[in-house]
Design an enzyme around this catalytic site. Sequence first.
Site, PDB file in Angstrom:
ATOM      1  CB  SER A 125      -0.890   0.020   1.243  1.00  0.00           C
ATOM      2  OG  SER A 125      -1.566   1.256   1.320  1.00  0.00           O
ATOM      3  CD  GLU A 127      -2.801   5.083   4.070  1.00  0.00           C
ATOM      4  OE1 GLU A 127      -2.584   5.249   5.272  1.00  0.00           O
ATOM      5  OE2 GLU A 127      -3.307   5.957   3.349  1.00  0.00           O
ATOM      6  CE1 TYR A 150      -4.832  -1.950   4.525  1.00  0.00           C
ATOM      7  CE2 TYR A 150      -3.539   0.016   4.066  1.00  0.00           C
ATOM      8  CZ  TYR A 150      -4.176  -1.124   3.626  1.00  0.00           C
ATOM      9  OH  TYR A 150      -4.157  -1.444   2.290  1.00  0.00           O
TER      10      TYR A 150
HETATM   11  P1  GDR Z   1      -7.574   5.240   2.161  1.00  0.00           P
HETATM   12  O1  GDR Z   1      -9.028   5.312   1.481  1.00  0.00           O
HETATM   13  O2  GDR Z   1      -7.629   5.380   3.615  1.00  0.00           O
HETATM   14  O3  GDR Z   1      -6.696   6.229   1.432  1.00  0.00           O
HETATM   15  O4  GDR Z   1      -7.126   3.752   1.804  1.00  0.00           O
HETATM   16  P2  GDR Z   1     -10.378   6.030   1.954  1.00  0.00           P
HETATM   17  O5  GDR Z   1     -11.174   6.173   0.714  1.00  0.00           O
HETATM   18  O6  GDR Z   1     -11.005   5.325   3.099  1.00  0.00           O
HETATM   19  O7  GDR Z   1      -9.887   7.463   2.489  1.00  0.00           O
HETATM   20  C1  GDR Z   1      -9.240   8.405   1.662  1.00  0.00           C
HETATM   21  C2  GDR Z   1      -9.079   9.695   2.421  1.00  0.00           C
HETATM   22  O8  GDR Z   1     -10.350  10.371   2.530  1.00  0.00           O
HETATM   23  C3  GDR Z   1     -10.499  10.872   3.855  1.00  0.00           C
HETATM   24  N1  GDR Z   1     -11.925  11.021   4.176  1.00  0.00           N
HETATM   25  C4  GDR Z   1     -12.816  10.023   4.279  1.00  0.00           C
HETATM   26  N2  GDR Z   1     -12.657   8.682   4.122  1.00  0.00           N
HETATM   27  C5  GDR Z   1     -13.760   7.883   4.255  1.00  0.00           C
HETATM   28  N3  GDR Z   1     -13.630   6.565   4.080  1.00  0.00           N
HETATM   29  N4  GDR Z   1     -14.989   8.416   4.576  1.00  0.00           N
HETATM   30  C6  GDR Z   1     -15.186   9.768   4.765  1.00  0.00           C
HETATM   31  O9  GDR Z   1     -16.295  10.220   5.045  1.00  0.00           O
HETATM   32  C7  GDR Z   1     -14.051  10.615   4.593  1.00  0.00           C
HETATM   33  N5  GDR Z   1     -13.845  11.948   4.683  1.00  0.00           N
HETATM   34  C8  GDR Z   1     -12.566  12.191   4.427  1.00  0.00           C
HETATM   35  C9  GDR Z   1      -9.796   9.800   4.699  1.00  0.00           C
HETATM   36  O10 GDR Z   1      -9.524  10.336   6.000  1.00  0.00           O
HETATM   37  C10 GDR Z   1      -8.559   9.544   3.854  1.00  0.00           C
HETATM   38  O11 GDR Z   1      -7.583  10.516   4.095  1.00  0.00           O
HETATM   39  C11 GDR Z   1      -7.334   3.176   0.531  1.00  0.00           C
HETATM   40  C12 GDR Z   1      -7.613   1.680   0.727  1.00  0.00           C
HETATM   41  O12 GDR Z   1      -8.005   1.115  -0.516  1.00  0.00           O
HETATM   42  C13 GDR Z   1      -6.391   0.958   1.233  1.00  0.00           C
HETATM   43  O13 GDR Z   1      -6.645  -0.445   1.279  1.00  0.00           O
HETATM   44  C14 GDR Z   1      -5.231   1.235   0.276  1.00  0.00           C
HETATM   45  O14 GDR Z   1      -4.058   0.596   0.738  1.00  0.00           O
HETATM   46  C15 GDR Z   1      -5.023   2.733   0.148  1.00  0.00           C
HETATM   47  O15 GDR Z   1      -6.211   3.356  -0.301  1.00  0.00           O
HETATM   48  C16 GDR Z   1      -3.912   3.058  -0.844  1.00  0.00           C
END
Ligand code: GDR
Length: 318
Positions: A125, A127, A150
């Site tokens: 990832s 991440e 994670y």
């Molecule tokens: P991520 O994906 O954590 O990057 O991991 P996610 O879509 O959950 O979050 C992306 C960013 O958006 C911000 N955020 C929110 N996130 C979610 N889920 N819901 C909300 O309401 C919201 N508001 C803001 C988050 O804080 C974050 O910064 C994904 C996954 O697919 C992992 O498995 C993978 O390894 C990485 O991408 C690369």
Amino acid sequence: MKKALICGISGQDGAYLSQLLLNKGYQVIGTSRDTKASNFSHLDNMGISKHIEFVAMAINDFRSVLNVFDKIKPDEVYNLAGQSSVGLSFEQPVETLESINIGTLNLLEAIRFLNLNSRLYNAGSSECFGESTEQQPANEQSCFLPRSPYAVAKASAHWLIANYREAYNIYACTGHLFNHESPCRGENFVTKKVISSVVKIAQQKQQKLHLGNLDIVRDWGWAPEYVEAMWLMLQQDKADDYVIATGRSVSLKHFVQQAFAYFNLDMERYLVQNNAFLRPTELRCSYADPEKASKLLKWKAQYDIDDVVKMMIDDELK
Ligand code: GDR
């Protein structure tokens, strides 16, 4: 016929990878913890479930992994199993480390114990890298600074793969894929949440869109083309690790703006910043340098974030 074992087949990547491998003439075997209770709706919707053999395997249980590997003796193994939500990993840290670390180790140990020639792709990832900047985007040489349970687990799994590759000459690779999206994304990920909410708002079925940190910056790509990179990693002369991304990062605000702009709606009227969606520690900016994949795998993303927004909305409107 080559046998591909996809561990954790039920999610977005499992669906597109299955489709790709079936088109390439592979025999595809997919695992999930409990095949009777799992949801294979993406595979059903693609009309490919009937071509896949499903086997039950708990990746954190060595006996279960060993049995499956001994029976199938796969040519290629794709590890997509384990926790995939960064947000959830703060609530389920033990399960996260167990499914990712013990899971990856069990796959490596099964290959080693049975003396198989299986090639292993492991889902890493972006991440792992932690913060990066436009001036210093993350590449395969960047150090790891994980900022969630994670990310810690994925960083540790990366080193397990690297160690087994060196110690036992196992063909094992980690792909550090940056965010990759599609209509098959679960609603617990921000892109799918935004797209389905904006469509409902445009259809006057929803009033507001609640989101956490809008300033975060990500390199968002198109998942169906990212699975091709996974496959390519297992077709090289030498096993290695790769960063897979588009090379363009934008803020979540930009993403949301694009989605509302599709319907000529003003984002400010509908968007609510809600602290309930903040994480205890947040990866703010994520930038990628996918040059190595372009040079060695001849893989380059064809779609960027603006295409992804449009393609996800078009699908949602179907
Ligand atoms: P991520 O994906 O954590 O990057 O991991 P996610 O879509 O959950 O979050 C992306 C960013 O958006 C911000 N955020 C929110 N996130 C979610 N889920 N819901 C909300 O309401 C919201 N508001 C803001 C988050 O804080 C974050 O910064 C994904 C996954 O697919 C992992 O498995 C993978 O390894 C990485 O991408 C690369």
